[in-house]
Design a protein around this motif. Sequence first.
Motif, mmCIF file in Angstrom:
data_model
loop_
_atom_site.group_PDB
_atom_site.id
_atom_site.type_symbol
_atom_site.label_atom_id
_atom_site.label_comp_id
_atom_site.label_asym_id
_atom_site.label_seq_id
_atom_site.Cartn_x
_atom_site.Cartn_y
_atom_site.Cartn_z
ATOM 1 N N TYR A 73 -55.542 -11.604 49.454
ATOM 2 C CA TYR A 73 -56.164 -10.416 48.879
ATOM 3 C C TYR A 73 -57.017 -9.701 49.928
ATOM 4 O O TYR A 73 -56.951 -8.476 50.073
ATOM 5 N N GLY A 74 -57.801 -10.479 50.660
ATOM 6 C CA GLY A 74 -58.618 -9.885 51.711
ATOM 7 C C GLY A 74 -57.768 -9.271 52.821
ATOM 8 O O GLY A 74 -58.084 -8.182 53.329
ATOM 9 N N ASN A 75 -56.673 -9.956 53.196
ATOM 10 C CA ASN A 75 -55.788 -9.403 54.222
ATOM 11 C C ASN A 75 -55.169 -8.092 53.768
ATOM 12 O O ASN A 75 -55.073 -7.131 54.547
ATOM 13 N N THR A 76 -54.740 -8.033 52.513
ATOM 14 C CA THR A 76 -54.118 -6.812 52.005
ATOM 15 C C THR A 76 -55.111 -5.662 51.977
ATOM 16 O O THR A 76 -54.769 -4.522 52.318
ATOM 17 N N ILE A 77 -56.345 -5.937 51.578
ATOM 18 C CA ILE A 77 -57.367 -4.884 51.590
ATOM 19 C C ILE A 77 -57.597 -4.389 53.014
ATOM 20 O O ILE A 77 -57.702 -3.174 53.267
ATOM 21 N N LEU A 78 -57.657 -5.313 53.971
ATOM 22 C CA LEU A 78 -57.841 -4.931 55.366
ATOM 23 C C LEU A 78 -56.674 -4.104 55.874
ATOM 24 O O LEU A 78 -56.868 -3.046 56.503
ATOM 25 N N TYR A 79 -55.449 -4.555 55.607
ATOM 26 C CA TYR A 79 -54.270 -3.805 56.041
ATOM 27 C C TYR A 79 -54.221 -2.431 55.387
ATOM 28 O O TYR A 79 -53.861 -1.430 56.034
ATOM 29 N N THR A 80 -54.577 -2.358 54.116
ATOM 30 C CA THR A 80 -54.476 -1.094 53.387
ATOM 31 C C THR A 80 -55.506 -0.084 53.877
ATOM 32 O O THR A 80 -55.174 1.080 54.147
ATOM 33 N N VAL A 81 -56.751 -0.511 54.004
ATOM 34 C CA VAL A 81 -57.814 0.418 54.410
ATOM 35 C C VAL A 81 -57.607 0.891 55.848
ATOM 36 O O VAL A 81 -57.603 2.102 56.130
ATOM 37 N N SER A 82 -57.416 -0.047 56.771
ATOM 38 C CA SER A 82 -57.256 0.340 58.174
ATOM 39 C C SER A 82 -55.929 1.066 58.396
ATOM 40 O O SER A 82 -55.861 2.062 59.135
ATOM 41 N N GLY A 83 -54.869 0.591 57.758
ATOM 42 C CA GLY A 83 -53.574 1.244 57.922
ATOM 43 C C GLY A 83 -53.564 2.657 57.375
ATOM 44 O O GLY A 83 -53.012 3.567 58.008
ATOM 45 N N THR A 84 -54.175 2.860 56.213
ATOM 46 C CA THR A 84 -54.230 4.206 55.644
ATOM 47 C C THR A 84 -55.055 5.141 56.517
ATOM 48 O O THR A 84 -54.700 6.319 56.697
ATOM 49 N N ALA A 85 -56.149 4.645 57.086
ATOM 50 C CA ALA A 85 -56.964 5.472 57.984
ATOM 51 C C ALA A 85 -56.164 5.885 59.223
ATOM 52 O O ALA A 85 -56.197 7.060 59.646
ATOM 53 N N ILE A 86 -55.421 4.946 59.803
ATOM 54 C CA ILE A 86 -54.589 5.261 60.971
ATOM 55 C C ILE A 86 -53.483 6.243 60.590
ATOM 56 O O ILE A 86 -53.220 7.225 61.300
ATOM 57 N N ASN A 87 -52.834 5.986 59.457
ATOM 58 C CA ASN A 87 -51.772 6.876 58.992
ATOM 59 C C ASN A 87 -52.273 8.300 58.807
ATOM 60 O O ASN A 87 -51.630 9.267 59.244
ATOM 61 N N LEU A 190 -60.398 22.352 53.200
ATOM 62 C CA LEU A 190 -59.573 23.094 52.246
ATOM 63 C C LEU A 190 -58.281 22.362 51.897
ATOM 64 O O LEU A 190 -57.454 22.893 51.155
ATOM 65 N N SER A 191 -58.120 21.161 52.415
ATOM 66 C CA SER A 191 -56.855 20.434 52.243
ATOM 67 C C SER A 191 -57.012 19.175 51.402
ATOM 68 O O SER A 191 -56.269 18.210 51.580
ATOM 69 N N ALA A 192 -57.968 19.182 50.487
ATOM 70 C CA ALA A 192 -58.190 17.992 49.659
ATOM 71 C C ALA A 192 -56.945 17.567 48.875
ATOM 72 O O ALA A 192 -56.662 16.364 48.784
ATOM 73 N N PRO A 193 -56.161 18.494 48.297
ATOM 74 C CA PRO A 193 -54.973 18.036 47.533
ATOM 75 C C PRO A 193 -53.967 17.259 48.376
ATOM 76 O O PRO A 193 -53.526 16.178 47.978
ATOM 77 N N ILE A 194 -53.614 17.777 49.545
ATOM 78 C CA ILE A 194 -52.610 17.100 50.355
ATOM 79 C C ILE A 194 -53.175 15.819 50.964
ATOM 80 O O ILE A 194 -52.457 14.823 51.116
ATOM 81 N N LEU A 195 -54.460 15.805 51.281
ATOM 82 C CA LEU A 195 -55.062 14.578 51.809
ATOM 83 C C LEU A 195 -55.077 13.484 50.747
ATOM 84 O O LEU A 195 -54.830 12.309 51.047
ATOM 85 N N ALA A 196 -55.358 13.868 49.500
ATOM 86 C CA ALA A 196 -55.350 12.887 48.412
ATOM 87 C C ALA A 196 -53.950 12.318 48.199
ATOM 88 O O ALA A 196 -53.783 11.113 47.975
ATOM 89 N N VAL A 197 -52.939 13.178 48.280
ATOM 90 C CA VAL A 197 -51.563 12.707 48.132
ATOM 91 C C VAL A 197 -51.195 11.762 49.261
ATOM 92 O O VAL A 197 -50.560 10.720 49.040
ATOM 93 N N MET A 198 -51.605 12.097 50.486
ATOM 94 C CA MET A 198 -51.302 11.220 51.623
ATOM 95 C C MET A 198 -51.996 9.869 51.476
ATOM 96 O O MET A 198 -51.400 8.820 51.764
ATOM 97 N N VAL A 199 -53.246 9.878 51.044
ATOM 98 C CA VAL A 199 -53.971 8.619 50.838
ATOM 99 C C VAL A 199 -53.254 7.768 49.797
ATOM 100 O O VAL A 199 -53.085 6.550 49.974
ATOM 101 N N LEU A 200 -52.806 8.389 48.716
ATOM 102 C CA LEU A 200 -52.110 7.637 47.668
ATOM 103 C C LEU A 200 -50.790 7.083 48.176
ATOM 104 O O LEU A 200 -50.477 5.894 47.971
ATOM 105 N N PHE A 201 -50.001 7.911 48.856
ATOM 106 C CA PHE A 201 -48.703 7.455 49.365
ATOM 107 C C PHE A 201 -48.868 6.297 50.347
ATOM 108 O O PHE A 201 -48.200 5.260 50.234
ATOM 109 N N TYR A 202 -49.744 6.491 51.319
ATOM 110 C CA TYR A 202 -49.908 5.473 52.358
ATOM 111 C C TYR A 202 -50.538 4.195 51.810
ATOM 112 O O TYR A 202 -50.124 3.084 52.166
#
Length: 293
Positions: A73-87, A190-202
Motif C-alpha cells: 500500500y505504501g509503495n503504491t502511494i509512493l509510485y502514484t504520487v511521484s509518478g503522477t507528478a512526473i507525468n 486557466l487550465s484547471a479542467p485539463i490538469l484535473a483530467v490528467m491527474v485522474l488519468f495518470y
Amino acid sequence: MKQSLMDRIFIISVYCLLIIVMLLVLYPLYFVLIASFSSPQLVLSGDIWLWPKGISWRGYEKLFQNREIMQGYGNTILYTVSGTAINLALTVAAAFPLSRRNFMGRHWISGFMVFTMFFSGGLIPTYLLIKQLGLLNTYWVMVLPGAVSVWNIMLMRTFFQSGLPFELQEAAAIDGCSNLRILLRIVLPLSAPILAVMVLFYSVGHWNAYFNALIYLSDRDKYPLQLILREILIQGETKDMVDVSEGSLSNSMLDVESIKYAIVIVANLPILILYPFLQKYFNKGVMVGALKG
C-alpha cells in the motif's frame, strides 16, 4: 418547447434504461462492500444480497495485520504520487511549446510523437533497454518508462490551443513576460479542467499498474499493492494471513473469503475518494477537441 407524447415516452424510456444500467454497474461494488464486513458463511451461502448480515470485521483485521499488504500500500502511494507528478510536469512541458504558433517544427515533432502510438519495439527490446539503463528492480522502473503519454500530450496541446485565447499570451509577452512566466502565471491557472483530467488519468493508471512490477521487479519489498492483490485474488496466496491453529480449516477458509472482499475495498478506496473532487472538471476537460468552430 412543448413536448409531444412520443418525446415524453422516449425520455422516460431513456431514464429507465440509464437507471437499469446504473444499478447493474453499482450493485457489484455495493455487494463487495457489504460482503467485506458481513459473515463470510452467509456470503458463501447466498443469504446476503441487499443488506449486510452478521457484521464481522475479521477480514479487515487480518488485512491490516499483514506486513506485505501495508508495505504494498505504501509503495503504491509512493509510485502514484511521484509518478503522477512526473507525468504532469513532462506532459505540460511538451504540450505547451507544441501549442505555440511561433514554435518552429511543432507539426513535425507532433508527427514523430504520434508515430510512437502505433509502432513500438515490443516487450523484449523494452526489457533489454530497461536492463541496460540499470533500472531493473529499482523504484524508478515504476515511474520512468511510462513517464509521459503521447495521447495526453495531444489532449493537453488541444486544450491550450482551443481553450485559451492566444492573445492572452501575446499580451503577456508584450508586457515582458518570459515563456516560463506565461506558462506559470497565465496558462496553468486557466487550465484547471485539463490538469484535473490528467491527474485522474495518470493517478488511476499508476494505482492500477501491476504489469511493469511483474516484469521488472524481483524484490517483494518493492511490490505495489496491485501485485499483492493479484497474488491473493488470482493465485489464492493467503497462507500468511490466516492461522489454521486458531480453529478448523473451514474457519480459515472463511477468513480467506473475508480478506478477499476487504482487500478489494481497501485497494479501490483512494481512487473512489479522489474522483468526486475532480469530477466537476472532468466533463469539461475530457471533451477537449470534441467541438470544432
